[in-house]
Design an enzyme around this catalytic site. Sequence first.
Site, PDB file in Angstrom:
ATOM      1  N   TYR A   1      27.662  47.697  -1.951  1.00 44.72           N
ATOM      2  CA  TYR A   1      28.114  47.834  -0.567  1.00 44.72           C
ATOM      3  C   TYR A   1      28.071  49.269  -0.036  1.00 44.72           C
ATOM      4  O   TYR A   1      27.752  49.475   1.143  1.00 44.72           O
ATOM      5  CB  TYR A   1      29.510  47.229  -0.406  1.00 44.72           C
ATOM      6  CG  TYR A   1      29.480  45.725  -0.240  1.00 44.72           C
ATOM      7  CD1 TYR A   1      29.466  45.151   1.023  1.00 44.72           C
ATOM      8  CD2 TYR A   1      29.449  44.879  -1.346  1.00 44.72           C
ATOM      9  CE1 TYR A   1      29.432  43.773   1.183  1.00 44.72           C
ATOM     10  CE2 TYR A   1      29.409  43.508  -1.201  1.00 44.72           C
ATOM     11  CZ  TYR A   1      29.401  42.952   0.067  1.00 44.72           C
ATOM     12  OH  TYR A   1      29.353  41.589   0.226  1.00 44.72           O
TER      13      TYR A   1
ATOM     14  N   GLU B   1      33.275  36.716  -2.558  1.00 45.05           N
ATOM     15  CA  GLU B   1      32.228  36.663  -3.582  1.00 45.05           C
ATOM     16  C   GLU B   1      32.818  36.719  -4.989  1.00 45.05           C
ATOM     17  O   GLU B   1      32.314  36.067  -5.914  1.00 45.05           O
ATOM     18  CB  GLU B   1      31.231  37.806  -3.351  1.00 45.05           C
ATOM     19  CG  GLU B   1      30.375  37.575  -2.105  1.00 45.05           C
ATOM     20  CD  GLU B   1      29.828  38.841  -1.483  1.00 45.05           C
ATOM     21  OE1 GLU B   1      29.802  39.889  -2.181  1.00 45.05           O
ATOM     22  OE2 GLU B   1      29.450  38.792  -0.300  1.00 45.05           O
TER      23      GLU B   1
ATOM     24  N   ASN C   1      14.868  31.586  -2.750  1.00 49.47           N
ATOM     25  CA  ASN C   1      15.815  30.482  -2.845  1.00 49.47           C
ATOM     26  C   ASN C   1      15.063  29.171  -2.697  1.00 49.47           C
ATOM     27  O   ASN C   1      14.258  29.023  -1.765  1.00 49.47           O
ATOM     28  CB  ASN C   1      16.871  30.566  -1.736  1.00 49.47           C
ATOM     29  CG  ASN C   1      17.665  31.852  -1.770  1.00 49.47           C
ATOM     30  OD1 ASN C   1      17.901  32.404  -2.827  1.00 49.47           O
ATOM     31  ND2 ASN C   1      18.079  32.321  -0.606  1.00 49.47           N
TER      32      ASN C   1
ATOM     33  N   GLY D   1       9.045  17.816   6.700  1.00 49.82           N
ATOM     34  CA  GLY D   1       8.262  18.576   5.739  1.00 49.82           C
ATOM     35  C   GLY D   1       8.988  18.781   4.429  1.00 49.82           C
ATOM     36  O   GLY D   1       9.617  17.878   3.884  1.00 49.82           O
TER      37      GLY D   1
ATOM     38  N   LEU E   1      12.899  18.077   3.072  1.00 49.35           N
ATOM     39  CA  LEU E   1      13.470  16.899   2.424  1.00 49.35           C
ATOM     40  C   LEU E   1      14.215  17.236   1.138  1.00 49.35           C
ATOM     41  O   LEU E   1      15.000  16.415   0.653  1.00 49.35           O
ATOM     42  CB  LEU E   1      12.369  15.883   2.107  1.00 49.35           C
ATOM     43  CG  LEU E   1      11.621  15.939   0.763  1.00 49.35           C
ATOM     44  CD1 LEU E   1      10.757  14.692   0.601  1.00 49.35           C
ATOM     45  CD2 LEU E   1      10.803  17.196   0.612  1.00 49.35           C
TER      46      LEU E   1
END
Length: 331
Positions: free
Chosen positions: A98, A140, A209, A271, A274
């Site tokens: 940070y 977090e 991701n 696309g 799904l």
Amino acid sequence: MTQTLGAQTIALVKATVPALEAHGMDIVHEMYARMFRDPAIRDLFNQSHHGASDAQPRALTGAILAYAGNIENLAALAPAVERIAQKHVGLQILPEHYPHVAEALLGAIRHVLGEAASDEVLAAWGEAYWFLANILIAREKRLYGAQAEAAGGWNGWRDFRIEDVIRESSVIKSFVLRPVDGGPVMDHKPGQYLTFWFEIPGHPAAKRNYSISAAPNGETYRISVKRESMGLASGWLHGQAPGTVLKVAAPAGEFFLDGRPTRPVVLLSGGVGLTPMVAMLEALVAEGAEVPVHYLHGTHDRDTHAMRAHERIAGIKIQDSRPARDVLPFC
């Protein structure tokens, strides 16, 4: 969120909103340029979001404007804060990162706004930044703790081996992943994603991701990835065979189907979107959901219709019943 910022800080931050509206993207671009001078900080981020689309800079600019505009009503930002915290946990952002962001952000504000960025303004933004940062760090910490304490959970990067590769359509492949250490894996919430650290020869580390496209089973995860025409990571991944080892962070994400629904469920996707829906659908079937479930999926044509013959969704037959380029109902 509890409001504890001082009145002067609130007034100064709100006064910068017009300048942020005019120069926000310039500030964010300058901030990232400063951070990315350090390769260790650069590698924390998904660089695919910093290309021609400017997806991440645009998203951060919007977030900064939303924060400044809602500085007196931070409760309105709770969903956005949760989304950011989940992303940070996937990317393995830690408290020690940070200060790098604070230094880059304040430096960028001064660089872009010039004399308008007085010492008072910078002090106010510094206080506002650390107020929000401490909220994120606390959230977090709880998320990391929950991952570590869960059965089959972990923190950091865990090695997974590709156990199987399945061609789902002309552009999508599924990859079944099993941990190299042979241990169990934590149950994800249907709709969540895994974050990957790819080491692609000739390129800096790449983080991506990918949604988990299967219900929890305690042993493996499955992701289903579309090969993008200019996609560095997706192109490389599509070239991998069973046996390849990947670095994976624990499941994260705030978009998921929670618990046993008591009302009818409608799932919509297009696309490769799904993938989280299939995980939700599998979970609903596995849990014996007693509510009506409707799933509508749209895709370009039959060749790109992934998982059309998917048989792991027990009791549900996936069929095409409309012409290509129309909506293809899954059930």
